[in-house]
Structures are given as structure tokens and as C-alpha cells.
Design a protein around this motif. Structure first.
Motif, PDB file in Angstrom:
ATOM      1  N   ASN A  35     -13.210   5.538  52.935  1.00 34.67           N
ATOM      2  CA  ASN A  35     -13.990   6.521  52.186  1.00 34.67           C
ATOM      3  C   ASN A  35     -15.223   6.974  52.962  1.00 34.67           C
ATOM      4  N   TRP A  50     -13.687   9.483  55.334  1.00 33.11           N
ATOM      5  CA  TRP A  50     -13.404  10.743  54.627  1.00 33.11           C
ATOM      6  C   TRP A  50     -14.695  11.533  54.436  1.00 33.11           C
ATOM      7  N   TYR A  83     -15.029  15.019  56.301  1.00 31.28           N
ATOM      8  CA  TYR A  83     -14.969  16.255  55.513  1.00 31.28           C
ATOM      9  C   TYR A  83     -16.318  16.950  55.437  1.00 31.28           C
ATOM     10  N   ILE A 105     -11.360  11.995  60.220  1.00 27.41           N
ATOM     11  CA  ILE A 105     -10.281  12.200  59.244  1.00 27.41           C
ATOM     12  C   ILE A 105      -9.020  11.450  59.679  1.00 27.41           C
ATOM     13  N   HIS A 140      -8.429   7.804  48.403  1.00 26.82           N
ATOM     14  CA  HIS A 140      -8.700   9.231  48.597  1.00 26.82           C
ATOM     15  C   HIS A 140      -9.983   9.693  47.914  1.00 26.82           C
ATOM     16  N   ALA A 164     -12.622  12.016  49.569  1.00 22.40           N
ATOM     17  CA  ALA A 164     -12.009  13.306  49.910  1.00 22.40           C
ATOM     18  C   ALA A 164     -11.879  14.181  48.673  1.00 22.40           C
TER      19      ALA A 164
END
Length: 271
Positions: free
Chosen positions: A19, A22, A26, A42, A171, A174
Motif C-alpha cells: 500500500n 501503491w 500512483y 507500481i 489494493h 490504489a
């Protein structure tokens, strides 16, 4: 440290590092789509389950082969075909089903109803199958290490439920950065993970390999770019929740079938 504690420690570390990757990746990507560092973070997130699994194997002095990395194609050719056909059904049933629910807002794309488009589907299915090697970055961890460990400790169906939650939390950063209705995105992903997990467990157990699961993952990820239908962004944004619920129907149907198959094979499993 007990096996159970070691397993949950590995899961927690994997979730935290992923995480963070991510979030950093991102965040950079939003500011600059061409940022190489963003791509690295990523990809690191994508491979974190596999990295964790390999590190734990080395730590426990186990061979990497225990992660079910042998393709077993000769012995399990039928399972590979089942994995591909199941994935194709999920992708295109999810694409076409909204036509029944929103006939006035969604239309077929006539130029896609051709032999050439069918050829594209075949080519992209082949490319997705090849791309499944990249998805081993996830499935080597999920189905090769985490799920078998959870199954041994808690049983098959509890382990499926747990791994669906873990994959959803994996996830989380994200989903938050992508915007939209976050609570619905999380719930939608959990339901999708939970229903697809029965398919992944079935093809993994029947083939004794993580490759068929990676193929299912790859095709359902990649083939969504080939669509038979068209609709406006305004319609989608206005009907986001209803539209996504309709698209979940095929994966729920398929997942239920595979849960039934798993239950019928319960004598061979750890319940």
C-alpha cells in the motif's frame, strides 16, 4: 515463532509495503504520467506477494517449487483450457449483460461484430495467456503461499474468505487514490475477489500449479479493453453503482458454480 504467527506477519508486512508502494507510485503518476519512478513503485507493489512468498521460502529453507511454480501443462492441459474459457465468459458476459438492463443507454458497436474483431479476441486471449507470467507476481504469493498457509490453518472455505479480504486490502491505497465512491469500490472489489477466488482455488488444486490462476487473472484484467458495447461517460457516472452491480452478475454465477464443484470435492480438501 509459530507457523500461524509467521504467516500473518508475512501478510501484514506484504499489505503495508504494497500500500505504501501503491500510494507513492500512483501519487507520482497522477502528477506526471511519464514518471519512471512511479512505474517502478507500481510494479514493485504488483510483485510484492511473490517477493514475500520467495523470501519466506528462503527463510524457512524451503524450495521455491513448494509455491506450485511448475506449469504441469502436459498433465493439466484441460484445466488450462477451462481457465481460459471461464475467463472469456466472465469478461464478455460482464460486457454484454448491461444491454439487458440499460437498453436505452447502451448499444452494440456494429463494427465490432466482425471476423476481424473475433481475430482480435483470439490474439488478445493469447497475449493475455502469455502476460499471465507477469501476473505470477501476485498469484505466486496468493495461491502459491498465502492461500495454502491459511487453508492449512483454518480450512478451505475460511481461507478463501480471508484471502478475498486480504486481496481487497492489498489494493486499498490504489482504490482511494483512483477516486470515485471508495466504500463501493472496496465492497465491489471484495465481492469480485470472493467470487473469483473459487475459480482460482479450483484450477490451482486441479493443476497443482499457480499458472492457470494467473491466466484467469490476466485474461479478466486485460480483455476488458475489447468491448462489444458503447455508452457515454455521463451515463456511466450517473449509474456507477447499478452498472457495476450488473457487471458482477456473471462472476457471481461462475463463482457459485466453482464453489459447488469445490464442495463436491470436499473429501480431497481441508475443511
Amino acid at each position: 515463532m509459530s507457523k500461524k504467527k509467521e504467516l500473518w506477519t508475512a501478510i501484514l508486512v506484504c499489505l503495508i509495503i504494497t500500500n505504501i508502494c501503491w500510494y507513492v507510485g500512483y501519487s507520482m503518476h497522477i502528477k506526471d504520467e511519464g514518471n519512471i519512478a512511479a512505474v517502478i513503485f507500481i510494479y514493485l507493489a504488483s510483485f510484492m506477494p511473490a517477493i514475500t512468498a520467495v523470501v519466506m521460502c528462503k527463510k524457512n529453507k524451503e524450495k521455491v517449487q513448494t509455491l506450485l511454480i511448475n506449469p504441469n501443462i502436459k498433465k493439466s492441459g484441460k484445466i488450462y483450457l477451462i481457465a481460459i474459457l471461464t475467463s472469456l465468459f466472465i469478461v464478455y458476459a460482464s460486457d454484454l449483460l448491461p444491454l439487458l438492463f440499460f437498453p436505452n443507454d447502451i448499444a452494440l458497436v456494429p463494427e465490432n461484430l466482425t471476423i476481424i474483431f473475433l481475430g482480435k479476441i483470439i490474439v488478445f486471449t493469447f497475449l493475455s495467456t502469455i502476460e499471465s507470467i507477469g501476473l505470477l507476481g501476485e498469484e505466486l504469493g496468493w495461491m502459491g503461499y498465502f492461500f495454502p498457509g491459511l487453508e492449512k490453518e483454518y480450512g478451505t472455505f475460511p481461507a478463501i474468505f480471508m484471502i478475498a479480504i486480504i486481496r481487497t486490502l492489498w489494493h486499498l491505497a490504489a482504490l482511494i487514490l483512483m477516486g470515485g465512491v471508495v466504500w463501493f469500490s472496496v465492497l465491489n472489489l471484495f465481492v469480485s475477489n470472493f467470487m473469483l477466488q473459487s475459480t482460482l482455488v479450483y484450477v490451482t488444486k486441479k493443476s497443482n500449479s499457480v499458472f492457470p490462476a494467473a491466466i484467469v487473472h490476466a485474461i479478466t484484467n486485460i480483455l476488458v479493453i475489447l468491448s462489444f458495447v458503447t455508452y457515454s461517460d455521463e451515463f456511466y457516472n450517473a449509474n456507477l453503482i447499478k452498472f457495476n452491480l450488473v457487471q458482477l452478475i456473471p462472476i457471481i454465477v461462475v463463482g457459485t458454480i466453482y464453489y459447488i464443484l469445490l464442495y463436491k470435492d470436499k473429501k480431497d480438501m481441508n475443511f
